[in-house]
Write an enzyme that holds these catalytic residues in place. Sequence first.
Site, PDB file in Angstrom:
ATOM      1  N   LEU A 111      68.269 -38.190 126.861  1.00 18.34           N
ATOM      2  CA  LEU A 111      66.998 -38.596 126.438  1.00 18.34           C
ATOM      3  C   LEU A 111      66.999 -40.233 126.380  1.00 18.34           C
ATOM      4  CD1 LEU A 111      64.436 -37.690 125.548  1.00 18.34           C
ATOM      5  CD2 LEU A 111      65.068 -37.803 123.273  1.00 18.34           C
ATOM      6  N   HIS A 112      67.081 -40.723 127.674  1.00 25.37           N
ATOM      7  CA  HIS A 112      66.970 -42.226 128.036  1.00 25.37           C
ATOM      8  C   HIS A 112      65.495 -42.591 128.021  1.00 25.37           C
ATOM      9  CE1 HIS A 112      66.239 -41.253 132.303  1.00 25.37           C
ATOM     10  NE2 HIS A 112      66.952 -40.511 132.127  1.00 25.37           N
ATOM     11  N   ALA A 113      65.282 -43.774 128.337  1.00 27.68           N
ATOM     12  CA  ALA A 113      63.868 -44.427 128.285  1.00 27.68           C
ATOM     13  C   ALA A 113      63.009 -43.746 129.196  1.00 27.68           C
ATOM     14  CB  ALA A 113      64.050 -46.002 128.769  1.00 27.68           C
ATOM     15  N   ALA A 150      62.606 -40.386 127.755  1.00 30.23           N
ATOM     16  CA  ALA A 150      61.734 -40.328 126.658  1.00 30.23           C
ATOM     17  C   ALA A 150      60.156 -40.603 126.846  1.00 30.23           C
ATOM     18  CB  ALA A 150      62.218 -41.361 125.588  1.00 30.23           C
TER      19      ALA A 150
END
Length: 88
Positions: free
Chosen positions: A14-16, A19
């Site tokens: 769940l990286h930038a 997200a």
Amino acid sequence: MIESTITICNKAGLHARAAARLVAVASQFSSSVRIGTEKLVDGKSILSLMMLAAGKGTVLNIVVDGGDETDALQAIQALVDNRFDENE
């Protein structure tokens, strides 16, 4: 109110970007979306989601509450199952 779990299955977790996509989907609905492990955070807040540091394989609890909760949960589950629409 409905509760479920989602498993982060994309390679980068769940990286930038993931997200941001999750926030965009959750924000389409009026229901509140809370996501997390032990502590639930606002699923419509990118900063809160980033603080989860959820890597690949992380199982997250999700609680959706509101008039369109079923549709919201289905949309979020579809996004996660589709690896946040990312090519791996």
